[in-house]
Scaffold this motif. Structure first.
Motif, short mmCIF file in Angstrom:
data_model
loop_
_atom_site.label_atom_id
_atom_site.label_comp_id
_atom_site.label_asym_id
_atom_site.label_seq_id
_atom_site.Cartn_x
_atom_site.Cartn_y
_atom_site.Cartn_z
N ARG A 182 0.85 -1.18 0.00
CA ARG A 182 0.00 0.00 0.00
C ARG A 182 0.89 1.24 0.00
O ARG A 182 1.81 1.35 0.81
N TRP A 183 0.62 2.17 -0.91
CA TRP A 183 1.30 3.46 -0.88
C TRP A 183 0.44 4.39 -0.03
O TRP A 183 -0.76 4.58 -0.31
N VAL A 184 1.03 4.97 1.01
CA VAL A 184 0.29 5.76 1.99
C VAL A 184 0.87 7.17 2.11
O VAL A 184 2.07 7.35 2.28
N PHE A 185 -0.01 8.16 2.00
CA PHE A 185 0.32 9.56 2.27
C PHE A 185 -0.27 9.87 3.64
O PHE A 185 -1.48 9.76 3.83
N SER A 186 0.58 10.23 4.61
CA SER A 186 0.09 10.40 5.97
C SER A 186 0.60 11.69 6.60
O SER A 186 1.60 12.26 6.18
N ALA A 187 -0.15 12.14 7.60
CA ALA A 187 0.23 13.31 8.39
C ALA A 187 0.08 12.94 9.85
O ALA A 187 -0.95 12.41 10.27
N LEU A 188 1.11 13.20 10.64
CA LEU A 188 1.14 12.84 12.05
C LEU A 188 1.35 14.09 12.89
O LEU A 188 2.26 14.87 12.64
N GLY A 189 0.50 14.27 13.87
CA GLY A 189 0.61 15.40 14.76
C GLY A 189 1.80 15.28 15.68
O GLY A 189 2.42 14.21 15.77
N PRO A 190 2.16 16.35 16.39
CA PRO A 190 3.31 16.29 17.30
C PRO A 190 3.04 15.35 18.48
O PRO A 190 1.89 15.15 18.88
N ALA A 191 4.10 14.78 19.02
CA ALA A 191 3.98 13.87 20.17
C ALA A 191 3.33 14.60 21.33
O ALA A 191 3.63 15.76 21.61
N GLY A 192 2.43 13.92 21.98
CA GLY A 192 1.77 14.49 23.15
C GLY A 192 0.53 15.30 22.82
O GLY A 192 -0.17 15.75 23.73
N ALA A 193 0.22 15.49 21.53
CA ALA A 193 -0.95 16.30 21.16
C ALA A 193 -2.23 15.48 21.13
O ALA A 193 -3.31 16.04 20.93
N GLY A 194 -2.10 14.16 21.31
CA GLY A 194 -3.28 13.31 21.26
C GLY A 194 -3.96 13.38 19.90
O GLY A 194 -3.31 13.43 18.87
N ARG A 195 -5.31 13.44 19.93
CA ARG A 195 -6.08 13.47 18.69
C ARG A 195 -6.43 14.88 18.25
O ARG A 195 -7.24 15.06 17.33
N SER A 196 -5.83 15.89 18.86
CA SER A 196 -6.25 17.26 18.57
C SER A 196 -6.01 17.66 17.12
O SER A 196 -6.70 18.53 16.58
N TYR A 197 -5.03 17.06 16.46
CA TYR A 197 -4.72 17.39 15.08
C TYR A 197 -5.51 16.53 14.09
O TYR A 197 -5.56 16.85 12.90
N VAL A 198 -6.09 15.45 14.55
CA VAL A 198 -6.70 14.48 13.64
C VAL A 198 -7.84 15.06 12.81
O VAL A 198 -7.90 14.84 11.59
#
Length: 292
Positions: free
Chosen positions: A124-140
């Motif tokens: 699977r080719w995946v384009f992803s974005a990950l929030g900063p550590a400790g931010a929980g789901r606030s960026y999701v």
């Protein structure tokens, strides 16, 4: 959280024609996405399936969230996702290099979301974005919103850049639609040097008749200058023969009153190419704006 969204989606959209020319150009898209989603880590990865534990995620296809799953769970993990699927990542995945493998996330890792750009057996080719550590789901929520809006355009550009020269190559109309926004002439050439696809700028270059003659039998590309023609053919043979990965030369025309740089390379990525004598060549004329 301050996010430059949705007003700056144009940053990514403007980078996609450049990215559609070559897999190497996707770094420009990643940097543009980082400007839309500050503090997020943007990735483009080929994920090998069949790993025992891929970490947990939440499936969200068509805007509706599903249940948490992992590779061993009932949903089948990434293996169950089709191209175009958007999924949430509960804990930042890490990929090992050569080959990429999804390994369990650390408990303190951040959350994010991913888009399946292409689904192939075992990959699977995946384009992803990950929030900063400790931010929980606030960026999701913001990450999912960006992916939903850009998903069709990301998939179309990826299909062109990574499908050129392979059995998965898109039709000519799709290739030209991806390239037409570029001011730089770009052509996809067959083994016999006939044009398989070209953008509007390339059509204008050929119609000017300063550097090229009218297309010959089979619509083959023919430089006006015999010297230019010979150097183009020699460069193409070296690349197809595996002697060089790319070749750069300058076309001067019959009167030697112009100087147009051209770069030749194998079209697409390094995997899944057609046999050597059938490989497509990518020809980029002039200079694409340096966005690196």
């Amino acid at each position: 959280m301050l996010i430059h969204f949705p007003g700056r989606l144009d940053l990514v959209r403007d980078a996609l024609p450049f990215a559609s020319v070559s897999p190497a150009n996707w770094r420009v898209v990643l940097r543009a996405a980082e400007r839309i989603l500050p503090r997020c880590r943007i990735r483009l990865d080929a994920v090998t399936l069949g790993v025992a534990d891929v970490g947990k995620a939440t499936l969200a296809v068509g805007g509706s969230a599903g249940n948490s799953f992992d590779e061993a769970g009932p949903c089948g993990g990434l293996a169950s996702l089709a191209a175009g699927s958007i999924f949430e990542i509960d804990g930042a995945p890490e990929w090992r290099m050569a080959p990429h493998e999804w390994v369990p996330p650390e408990p303190s890792a951040s959350c994010g979301a991913g888009l399946v750009l292409e689904a192939r057996p075992g990959l699977r080719w995946v384009f992803s974005a990950l929030g900063p550590a400790g931010a929980g789901r606030s960026y999701v929520p913001a990450i999912r919103a960006v992916l939903r809006r850009l998903a069709p355009e990301l998939q179309q550009a990826f299909a062109v850049s990574h499908g050129l020269g392979t059995q998965r190559q898109p039709p000519r109309t799709a290739i030209e639609a991806a390239w037409d926004r570029l001011e730089t002439p770009v052509m996809l050439l067959r083994a016999d040097m006939s044009a398989e696809a070209m953008n509007v700028a390339a059509e204008e270059l050929l119609s000017a008749r300063r550097l090229f003659m009218p297309p010959g039998p089979g619509h083959r590309l023919r430089a006006a200058s015999p010297a230019d023609r010979e150097r183009l053919l020699q460069a193409a043979e070296r690349i197809r023969g595996g002697l060089r990965k790319r070749a750069r030369l300058v076309l001067t025309g019959r009167r030697r009153d112009v100087a147009l740089p051209v770069e030749l390379s194998l079209a697409g990525g390094t995997e899944g190419h057609r046999p050597g004598d059938q490989c497509g060549l990518l020809a980029v004329f002039g200079e694409i704006a340096d966005r690196r």
